[in-house]
Design a protein around this motif. Structure first.
Motif, PDB file in Angstrom:
ATOM      1  N   ARG B   3       9.002  18.390   7.296  1.00  0.00           N
ATOM      2  CA  ARG B   3       7.684  18.715   6.747  1.00  0.00           C
ATOM      3  C   ARG B   3       7.788  19.247   5.315  1.00  0.00           C
ATOM      4  NH1 ARG B   3       5.972  20.211  12.344  1.00  0.00           N
ATOM      5  NH2 ARG B   3       6.989  22.207  12.041  1.00  0.00           N
ATOM      6  N   VAL B   6       7.562  16.308   3.209  1.00  0.00           N
ATOM      7  CA  VAL B   6       6.193  15.759   3.237  1.00  0.00           C
ATOM      8  C   VAL B   6       5.327  16.520   2.227  1.00  0.00           C
ATOM      9  CG1 VAL B   6       4.119  15.444   4.656  1.00  0.00           C
ATOM     10  CG2 VAL B   6       6.367  14.997   5.645  1.00  0.00           C
ATOM     11  N   VAL B   7       5.449  17.843   2.253  1.00  0.00           N
ATOM     12  CA  VAL B   7       4.666  18.670   1.319  1.00  0.00           C
ATOM     13  C   VAL B   7       5.107  18.367  -0.126  1.00  0.00           C
ATOM     14  CG1 VAL B   7       4.140  21.035   0.587  1.00  0.00           C
ATOM     15  CG2 VAL B   7       4.305  20.498   3.022  1.00  0.00           C
ATOM     16  N   GLU B  85      -6.669  27.034   3.602  1.00  0.00           N
ATOM     17  CA  GLU B  85      -7.075  27.527   4.923  1.00  0.00           C
ATOM     18  C   GLU B  85      -6.826  26.462   5.998  1.00  0.00           C
ATOM     19  OE1 GLU B  85     -11.029  29.130   5.098  1.00  0.00           O
ATOM     20  OE2 GLU B  85     -10.562  30.188   6.947  1.00  0.00           O
ATOM     21  N   THR B  86      -7.124  25.218   5.653  1.00  0.00           N
ATOM     22  CA  THR B  86      -6.884  24.120   6.605  1.00  0.00           C
ATOM     23  C   THR B  86      -5.384  23.949   6.826  1.00  0.00           C
ATOM     24  OG1 THR B  86      -8.893  23.037   5.861  1.00  0.00           O
ATOM     25  CG2 THR B  86      -7.320  21.662   7.038  1.00  0.00           C
ATOM     26  N   LEU B  87      -4.620  24.040   5.736  1.00  0.00           N
ATOM     27  CA  LEU B  87      -3.162  23.884   5.856  1.00  0.00           C
ATOM     28  C   LEU B  87      -2.556  24.973   6.745  1.00  0.00           C
ATOM     29  CD1 LEU B  87      -1.618  22.973   2.406  1.00  0.00           C
ATOM     30  CD2 LEU B  87      -1.672  21.610   4.462  1.00  0.00           C
ATOM     31  N   LEU B  88      -3.135  26.169   6.648  1.00  0.00           N
ATOM     32  CA  LEU B  88      -2.619  27.278   7.456  1.00  0.00           C
ATOM     33  C   LEU B  88      -2.901  27.072   8.946  1.00  0.00           C
ATOM     34  CD1 LEU B  88      -3.540  30.362   5.224  1.00  0.00           C
ATOM     35  CD2 LEU B  88      -1.348  29.189   5.401  1.00  0.00           C
ATOM     36  N   CYS B  89      -3.776  26.153   9.260  1.00  0.00           N
ATOM     37  CA  CYS B  89      -4.083  25.857  10.672  1.00  0.00           C
ATOM     38  C   CYS B  89      -3.194  24.736  11.218  1.00  0.00           C
ATOM     39  CB  CYS B  89      -5.550  25.463  10.823  1.00  0.00           C
ATOM     40  SG  CYS B  89      -6.678  26.767  10.381  1.00  0.00           S
ATOM     41  N   THR B  90      -2.357  24.159  10.380  1.00  0.00           N
ATOM     42  CA  THR B  90      -1.453  23.094  10.832  1.00  0.00           C
ATOM     43  C   THR B  90      -0.161  23.727  11.367  1.00  0.00           C
ATOM     44  OG1 THR B  90      -0.307  22.847   8.725  1.00  0.00           O
ATOM     45  CG2 THR B  90      -2.337  21.584   8.984  1.00  0.00           C
ATOM     46  N   PRO B  91       0.698  22.937  12.002  1.00  0.00           N
ATOM     47  CA  PRO B  91       1.952  23.534  12.508  1.00  0.00           C
ATOM     48  C   PRO B  91       2.950  23.920  11.408  1.00  0.00           C
ATOM     49  CG  PRO B  91       1.491  21.407  13.547  1.00  0.00           C
ATOM     50  CD  PRO B  91       0.553  21.538  12.403  1.00  0.00           C
ATOM     51  N   LEU B  92       2.577  23.678  10.172  1.00  0.00           N
ATOM     52  CA  LEU B  92       3.448  24.003   9.036  1.00  0.00           C
ATOM     53  C   LEU B  92       3.677  25.517   8.959  1.00  0.00           C
ATOM     54  CD1 LEU B  92       4.456  22.172   6.645  1.00  0.00           C
ATOM     55  CD2 LEU B  92       2.414  22.883   5.421  1.00  0.00           C
ATOM     56  N   SER B  93       4.950  25.935   8.900  1.00  0.00           N
ATOM     57  CA  SER B  93       5.197  27.375   8.750  1.00  0.00           C
ATOM     58  C   SER B  93       5.011  27.753   7.281  1.00  0.00           C
ATOM     59  CB  SER B  93       6.608  27.723   9.219  1.00  0.00           C
ATOM     60  OG  SER B  93       7.544  27.281   8.265  1.00  0.00           O
ATOM     61  N   ARG B 225      -0.271  34.638   6.913  1.00  0.00           N
ATOM     62  CA  ARG B 225      -1.516  33.866   6.859  1.00  0.00           C
ATOM     63  C   ARG B 225      -2.685  34.793   6.527  1.00  0.00           C
ATOM     64  NH1 ARG B 225       1.494  30.619  10.354  1.00  0.00           N
ATOM     65  NH2 ARG B 225       1.071  28.402  10.028  1.00  0.00           N
TER      66      ARG B 225
END
Lengths: 289, 234
Positions: B3, B6-7, B85-93, B225
């Motif tokens: 990931r 990916v980022v 905010e949306t990114l913080l809701c993904t499984p991404l640490s 977060r």
């Protein structure tokens, strides 16, 4: 504050601006810590378990999209973050689902608010979440786009059996699509029930009768006034409005017909969610004062 | 693909598509890469030493500035737009997110630093009429140490942009700009006529860059977060 949402239902979370709707959402999503207690989503505390986030879809007021990337690039990015199987196919499928196939290669910065919202929904359901959190999904959209978004949400619930948590202050929208609601005021839940139960609750039922002959209106009013169990009667032309307290609607109609009064139409008037909401707010403000 | 990659790939792609930012970066590299050369060259006798001096401090300064410029696009912009905010809701640490973004800044930053080094070399060669090539330590400095400094700068600035509010970030921007100006002056003073770039100097610079990266990577454990969300612009 304590509430639970059942699998597969569309749950409306209502409240005025500043009531704490978005804060609740952030607590549920593990973005903010609750001042006390715990927030459990799908049997897990999202603030402690990143992997659980795969099972949750989110559409905040901001759509989570990048203006400088195309619609397809945006979806592909999130598909890879969620490690979606065969991301290309899934992205194509979703672009079709939200009707944006022909705009797949366009920069999102050039999209209208409605198109961004549609793409935002596609992004939120990309990884086939079990529960979808939506924050004001139709805010700022024109009526046509609002209708389209509502239809999408209903499809997700009915066809995909997805649980939907809907943050909104659009009462009409909530009444149309939600099965259960919670009404929030200053961080406290003031009402929590099914729409069906909330709108038909209360001892009084609104009832209106349209007479076929206007000249019989006065006679009908006198007759009904002599009845026990009916509240204040109003007359407007050939339409009589009343509150049924201890009597049923069919008894009123039968009595009128038996007395030779022609009834053209009879209608039970349920309370709208707006009336209920305003009542709850007035009561809550009274409690606070 | 992890990931982090990916980022990083997304950030690079987005930076390339940001025409204004890329044009500003290229203009900055072009102007400083070309116009500083004659000024430095005229003050020094040994043209080889001149090349090394420029390769050491000018390319470093330009690289660090590119890091600063791109970091604002990659970290701060996402916070300003609310997409974070949306990114913080993904499984991404948070660490994956931070590393991915740092990598996404370092790659184009390093490419532009290499480009500025080539530009300086070509301009210097044209000005002196000789083919000027940097020494091996300076070459190592340009290829390895400067990207490390870009990563360190980006990591540190990105970290502070994540944890600070929008107003504090505006103040931070001014501090960084003045910091870079101070750094340039300081290194120029350091690289006076007596200064020569040796393996020891390059190794010390590399050590400093690695130390900065390690310290910042350690600092990311304090990212949360909640901190990012509570410092979002409303």
């Amino acid at each position: 504050m304590s509430f639970s949402v059942d699998t597969g239902e569309i749950f409306g979370y209502l409240g005025p601006n500043g009531a704490g709707k978005t804060t609740t959402l952030r607590v549920l999503l593990g973005l903010l810590s609750p001042t006390s207690g715990t927030a459990i989503v799908l049997d897990a505390d999202l603030s402690k378990d990143d992997s659980m986030r795969r099972r949750v879809g989110v559409l905040m007021e901001n759509n989570g999209l990048y203006d400088r990337l195309t619609a397809r690039e945006n979806l592909e990015y999130y598909a890879r973050l969620y490690e979606v199987n065969r991301p290309g196919n899934r992205v194509t499928e979703l672009l079709d689902f939200v009707g944006l196939t022909e705009r797949a290669g366009d920069m999102v910065g050039n999209f209208s608010t409605g198109m961004k919202r549609k793409l935002g929904i596609a992004r939120a359901i990309l990884h086939e979440p079990e529960i979808l959190f939506l924050d004001e999904p139709t805010s700022g959209l024109d009526p046509e786009a609002q209708h389209m978004v509502r239809e999408l949400i209903l499809r997700l619930s009915r066809v995909e059996s997805m649980t939907v948590f809907l943050n909104s202050h659009n009462l009409d929208e909530v009444q149309r699509i939600c099965s259960r609601v919670a009404i929030l005021h200053q961080g406290r839940i003031r009402a929590l029930d099914s729409i069906q139960h909330l709108t038909s609750a209360g001892k009084k039922t609104g009832f209106s009768i349209t007479l076929a002959d206007t000249t019989q209106a006065s006679e009908a009013e006198d007759l009904l006034s002599s009845f026990g169990g009916i509240g204040e009667i109003t007359r407007n032309g050939n339409v009589l409005g009343m509150m049924l307290v201890t009597i049923h609607a069919h008894e009123v109609v039968t009595t009128l017909v038996k007395n030779g009064i022609w009834v053209e139409e009879a209608r039970i008037q349920k309370r709208s969610l707006e009336e209920i909401y305003l009542d709850v707010m007035r009561q809550a403000e009274g409690d606070v004062a | 693909m992890s990931r982090i990659m990916v980022v990083a790939e997304k950030e690079v792609r987005q930076l390339i598509k940001s025409r204004n930012v890329m044009l500003s970066a290229l203009l900055f590299v072009g102007v400083f890469g070309i116009f500083t050369v004659p000024a430095v060259l005229s003050g020094m006798g040994d043209t080889g030493a001149m090349m090394d001096t420029l390769g050491f401090y000018l390319v470093l300064t330009l690289g660090v500035f590119m890091g600063y410029l791109f970091t604002a696009q990659v970290f701060l912009r996402e916070k300003q737009s609310g997409v974070i905010e949306t990114l913080l809701c993904t499984p991404l640490s948070l660490r994956e997110l931070w590393f991915g973004k740092v990598l996404g800044v370092t790659i184009p930053g390093a490419i532009l630093a290499y480009f500025s080094a080539i530009l300086i070399m070509v301009t210097g060669s044209a000005f002196t009429g000789q083919t000027l090539v940097p020494s091996l330590p300076v070459l190592f400095h340009i290829i390895v140490v400067i990207p490390a400094f870009i990563a360190a700068t980006s990591g540190l600035i990105g970290f502070t942009q994540f944890i600070l509010g929008m107003r504090e970030n505006q103040i931070l921007n001014f501090v960084i700009i003045f910091g870079i100006i101070f750094l340039t002056t300081f290194i120029r003073e350091l690289t006076g006529p007596e200064f020569s770039v040796t393996w020891t100097v390059v190794a010390a610079a590399f050590g400093l860059a690695l130390l900065l990266i390690l310290v910042t990577a350690w600092l990311t454990r304090f990212l949360s977060r909640e901190r990012i969300i509570t410092t979002l612009s409303e």
